[in-house]
Design a protein around this motif. Sequence first.
Motif, PDB file in Angstrom:
ATOM      1  N   LYS A 180      40.411  30.722  40.515  1.00  0.00           N
ATOM      2  CA  LYS A 180      41.385  30.505  41.458  1.00  0.00           C
ATOM      3  C   LYS A 180      42.969  30.539  40.821  1.00  0.00           C
ATOM      4  CE  LYS A 180      38.667  28.038  45.010  1.00  0.00           C
ATOM      5  NZ  LYS A 180      38.385  26.774  45.844  1.00  0.00           N
ATOM      6  N   VAL A 181      43.011  29.957  39.940  1.00  0.00           N
ATOM      7  CA  VAL A 181      44.423  30.001  38.971  1.00  0.00           C
ATOM      8  C   VAL A 181      44.544  31.444  38.544  1.00  0.00           C
ATOM      9  CG1 VAL A 181      45.548  29.105  37.217  1.00  0.00           C
ATOM     10  CG2 VAL A 181      44.028  27.628  38.022  1.00  0.00           C
ATOM     11  N   VAL A 182      43.571  32.135  38.190  1.00  0.00           N
ATOM     12  CA  VAL A 182      43.901  33.439  37.786  1.00  0.00           C
ATOM     13  C   VAL A 182      44.161  34.435  39.014  1.00  0.00           C
ATOM     14  CG1 VAL A 182      42.887  35.511  36.450  1.00  0.00           C
ATOM     15  CG2 VAL A 182      42.658  33.094  35.647  1.00  0.00           C
ATOM     16  N   ARG A 183      43.393  34.379  39.991  1.00  0.00           N
ATOM     17  CA  ARG A 183      43.648  35.114  41.263  1.00  0.00           C
ATOM     18  C   ARG A 183      45.054  34.705  41.570  1.00  0.00           C
ATOM     19  NH1 ARG A 183      37.739  34.889  44.082  1.00  0.00           N
ATOM     20  NH2 ARG A 183      36.785  36.512  42.782  1.00  0.00           N
ATOM     21  N   ARG A 184      45.352  33.451  41.781  1.00  0.00           N
ATOM     22  CA  ARG A 184      46.673  33.318  42.440  1.00  0.00           C
ATOM     23  C   ARG A 184      47.869  33.641  41.579  1.00  0.00           C
ATOM     24  NH1 ARG A 184      47.111  28.104  45.251  1.00  0.00           N
ATOM     25  NH2 ARG A 184      45.371  28.118  47.116  1.00  0.00           N
ATOM     26  N   ALA A 185      47.659  33.792  40.090  1.00  0.00           N
ATOM     27  CA  ALA A 185      48.610  34.401  39.509  1.00  0.00           C
ATOM     28  C   ALA A 185      48.626  35.822  39.599  1.00  0.00           C
ATOM     29  CB  ALA A 185      48.223  33.904  37.947  1.00  0.00           C
ATOM     30  N   GLY A 186      47.506  36.490  39.676  1.00  0.00           N
ATOM     31  CA  GLY A 186      47.583  37.881  39.983  1.00  0.00           C
ATOM     32  C   GLY A 186      48.324  38.429  41.321  1.00  0.00           C
ATOM     33  N   GLU A 187      48.157  37.542  42.304  1.00  0.00           N
ATOM     34  CA  GLU A 187      48.719  37.805  43.713  1.00  0.00           C
ATOM     35  C   GLU A 187      50.320  37.614  43.299  1.00  0.00           C
ATOM     36  OE1 GLU A 187      44.949  35.908  46.373  1.00  0.00           O
ATOM     37  OE2 GLU A 187      46.976  34.935  46.112  1.00  0.00           O
ATOM     38  N   SER A 188      50.595  36.593  42.595  1.00  0.00           N
ATOM     39  CA  SER A 188      52.038  36.491  42.305  1.00  0.00           C
ATOM     40  C   SER A 188      52.562  37.690  41.472  1.00  0.00           C
ATOM     41  CB  SER A 188      52.450  35.012  41.723  1.00  0.00           C
ATOM     42  OG  SER A 188      53.698  34.891  41.492  1.00  0.00           O
ATOM     43  N   ARG A 189      51.942  37.993  40.261  1.00  0.00           N
ATOM     44  CA  ARG A 189      52.457  39.120  39.787  1.00  0.00           C
ATOM     45  C   ARG A 189      51.348  39.738  39.160  1.00  0.00           C
ATOM     46  NH1 ARG A 189      56.206  37.207  34.721  1.00  0.00           N
ATOM     47  NH2 ARG A 189      57.231  36.747  36.729  1.00  0.00           N
ATOM     48  N   PRO A 190      50.775  40.914  39.674  1.00  0.00           N
ATOM     49  CA  PRO A 190      49.703  41.687  39.406  1.00  0.00           C
ATOM     50  C   PRO A 190      49.592  42.370  38.261  1.00  0.00           C
ATOM     51  CG  PRO A 190      51.217  43.002  41.014  1.00  0.00           C
ATOM     52  CD  PRO A 190      51.831  41.704  40.873  1.00  0.00           C
ATOM     53  N   LEU A 191      49.302  41.610  37.118  1.00  0.00           N
ATOM     54  CA  LEU A 191      49.149  42.054  35.880  1.00  0.00           C
ATOM     55  C   LEU A 191      47.796  42.520  35.510  1.00  0.00           C
ATOM     56  CD1 LEU A 191      51.340  39.269  33.931  1.00  0.00           C
ATOM     57  CD2 LEU A 191      52.004  41.656  34.646  1.00  0.00           C
ATOM     58  N   PRO A 192      47.623  43.917  34.811  1.00  0.00           N
ATOM     59  CA  PRO A 192      46.047  44.161  34.407  1.00  0.00           C
ATOM     60  C   PRO A 192      45.427  43.276  33.700  1.00  0.00           C
ATOM     61  CG  PRO A 192      47.829  46.046  34.288  1.00  0.00           C
ATOM     62  CD  PRO A 192      48.501  44.999  34.590  1.00  0.00           C
ATOM     63  N   ILE A 193      46.039  42.490  32.900  1.00  0.00           N
ATOM     64  CA  ILE A 193      45.454  41.448  32.090  1.00  0.00           C
ATOM     65  C   ILE A 193      44.829  40.360  32.821  1.00  0.00           C
ATOM     66  CG2 ILE A 193      47.223  40.136  31.311  1.00  0.00           C
ATOM     67  CD1 ILE A 193      44.619  41.264  29.057  1.00  0.00           C
ATOM     68  N   LEU A 194      45.556  40.161  33.975  1.00  0.00           N
ATOM     69  CA  LEU A 194      44.988  39.144  34.923  1.00  0.00           C
ATOM     70  C   LEU A 194      43.740  39.361  35.512  1.00  0.00           C
ATOM     71  CD1 LEU A 194      48.200  37.435  36.147  1.00  0.00           C
ATOM     72  CD2 LEU A 194      46.742  36.540  34.338  1.00  0.00           C
ATOM     73  N   SER A 195      43.623  40.865  35.923  1.00  0.00           N
ATOM     74  CA  SER A 195      42.529  41.376  36.554  1.00  0.00           C
ATOM     75  C   SER A 195      41.386  41.191  35.568  1.00  0.00           C
ATOM     76  CB  SER A 195      43.156  42.729  37.144  1.00  0.00           C
ATOM     77  OG  SER A 195      41.521  43.429  37.689  1.00  0.00           O
ATOM     78  N   GLU A 196      41.666  41.621  34.456  1.00  0.00           N
ATOM     79  CA  GLU A 196      40.610  41.676  33.535  1.00  0.00           C
ATOM     80  C   GLU A 196      40.027  40.438  33.093  1.00  0.00           C
ATOM     81  OE1 GLU A 196      40.921  40.311  30.003  1.00  0.00           O
ATOM     82  OE2 GLU A 196      38.852  41.363  29.125  1.00  0.00           O
ATOM     83  N   LEU A 197      41.006  39.544  32.690  1.00  0.00           N
ATOM     84  CA  LEU A 197      40.655  38.017  32.814  1.00  0.00           C
ATOM     85  C   LEU A 197      39.575  37.499  33.949  1.00  0.00           C
ATOM     86  CD1 LEU A 197      40.378  35.357  31.143  1.00  0.00           C
ATOM     87  CD2 LEU A 197      42.699  34.732  32.083  1.00  0.00           C
TER      88      LEU A 197
END
Length: 782
Positions: free
Chosen positions: A482-499
């Motif tokens: 949930k933390v990583v997805r919220r962060a990805g929604e705020s700033r869609p970085l590829p590394i967050l998608s990978e994590l």
Amino acid sequence: MLPKDPVLFPFECVLSLEPLIEFLQDKLASGCWPTNPVGSDLLDRLAKTPELRGPIQDLEALKKHQGLLLRLMSLVFPPVAWDTEAFAAVVPFALTPVLASPQFEELFINPPAGQQVRRNVDDATFFYGRTIKAYMFILECLYGLKQHMNYPLAVVVKEEATGLERHFAVQLDFRFVRPEAVGEPIVLSEKDLELAKKHISQPETLRRLLPPERFRLTGVTILKAVEVTTFETISALSRDLIDQETVMSQAGFLRLQERLRTYFGQGELVAGVAAVHQDQVIILNLGCRLEEDSLLCQTNQVPKEHLKGSLFEKLAQDGEMVVVPDVREEPGLAKFSADYGKSNLRSLLIAPLLYQGEFIGSLEVGLPGVDQFGPTDMALMTELQPLFTVAVKNALEDIDKQIQAVIKEQCTAVHPAVEWRFEQAAMRHLESRRQGRAQPMEDIVFHEVYPLFASSDIRGSSAKRNQAIAQDLARHLDLGLKVVRRAGESRPLPILSELAGRIERRLGRLQDGLKSGDETGLTEFMRSEVEVVFEDLAKQGPGVAEAVAAYREEVDPYLGTVYRQRRLFEKSVSMLNEGLAAYLDLEESAMQAVLPHYFERHRTDGVDHLIYLGASLSRESSFSRLYLSNFRLWQLMVTCGLAWLGEQLKEQMPVPLDAAHLILIQETPLNIRFRYDEKRFDVDGAYDVRHEIIRSRLDKAVIQGGERLTRPGRIAVVYSSPEEAREMRRHIEHLQEQGFLAPEVERHELEDLPGVRGLKALRVGINLESEALARRAQSFLG
């Protein structure tokens, strides 16, 4: 060849076929046989062969009539077994063969060069036993005085090529031997017969009553040699392993290894024993060079951490025997490949040693060739596991005794029921010290006590514990995701998608079932690869910061993971254990007033208890059979109460748990000895160990057909003998009348446990709605 008799046997022994011929004639005349087994012409031919009639002095004359002799001997020598079994006809009370099967000939008469044959007793004992047996035979046949003396005779054959021994029990059939008086028959008075009966084991006294020269032993003795190598080897191993120095000393272990070679029939077999002591694995002994052939090579102590990922760790986790066809191809031996490369061992058979369900060590045997161990060897190893388990357990206790300093006096706390015996021993110890004799405390052993064992185990505790772990780990991963997805929604970085993908894949694998190492591996993954980016991610906005806060709120800061479901499960286990233990303590305290007895209670995933009863435990020796039956009935009633209480507690548990109940009955008393180093009682002697082995294995018991013996809502009563079953049926019927138990009683045969055979069980349902049962339990709970 068979050892010759070094001492002149005092009785005249004469070969004669007449008793066997008379037996044949009587059977044919009686009509008891539907057909003539030796042909209608045999008696006619024997009548025309004077060399085979009456006393036979010239044994060489028998060779001319081998065919006729074989036909007659077919009455006692089965033709179908002629080529496969070892039997012979011999001169009465002598080992002089008249006719022998090929196997008997090869083993004992004309063995291969270098093969050694010896009796199991020395010459003097052999002569004594044969003389006593002859006197008893004469007294029974001629004077009607029947006495019994067990005189087991065995022969050991040692093969020179392999060095292995084979053991044969000798069975003697005297049905075709007749004692005859020489000269005027001796008449014995009633007084003489009483004297003979009283001194039946004293040949000199019997010689005065019945001089040997006044009797002749006539006929033919049938001798059969039955191989008992496995049984004898197991017995010898049991005797050796009683002495814990056998597994601790090199000389003693090499003797054990020789017995193991005989047992497995492998002259090149190498054995090793290892034990687990705290965080170390200790090599107790090896029958080879330590640095070359051991699974735990190079040192006699190895940290358990060093063995992580090895075959030894798998053995400890699975608790199942392991066969290694080729040590050079086994991945689990990668850490030891260099050492096995130096040795000539290629095949391994390794058995875990489990004491009360806990892995305490291993027994390892190896051979030079590849793929040398099969199912038969595994079955043989299964018989050894209980023996070596007890030996290793005793060795570990001895190690503890050696490494622990004496902090207090030898006996600081003992059970009140036996305190009087320790006071006696302490007083004698103090008296010896006052007299200047530095002697240890005397052994405290209680003889002929009856064990009463029962257990109430939580059913499926391992599965529920794993389920709780999996739920917590899944929640931990989900919070991080949930933390990583919220962060990805705020700033869609590829590394967050990978994590996020990596977290999702671990969640998916977790849904397939918890595996060894998942708990540590997932926690480490979250700590080192996910949590390390939280501080940066929280700066991206309030939504991400809230997710990080929610994560940290649920993750235990000390354990580093979510621990909610596990905590609920452990709370449930604790509630059930504490409730059952408190109820059991109250019941047992009341029974102490009825009769003092020794009591032990243990808590794990459930509660079990062990009671010892017997006259030796009481200062006044007030014990009787009535008390034993009363305690067995009480134990059955208490188990019903524990089941009722468990059902009531289930409603209060965060995770509802069921308990399965079992009682073990043993009619045979045993001896217990107080171990000063452990400050506890243990069974004393190899035979008594059987009860301890059964107790440690009963939680794995299944009935024939594969169903597990214990079931929630029922009591399983395990027993061995019909007498035990009859007594427990009476108690069950009484409690059925009281409304404690359901009407139907099941009777089951149990599958063999490792090292334990022939167990049976009764299983009966508990009436958990019984008002009488509820009143009784509540009266103790207050």
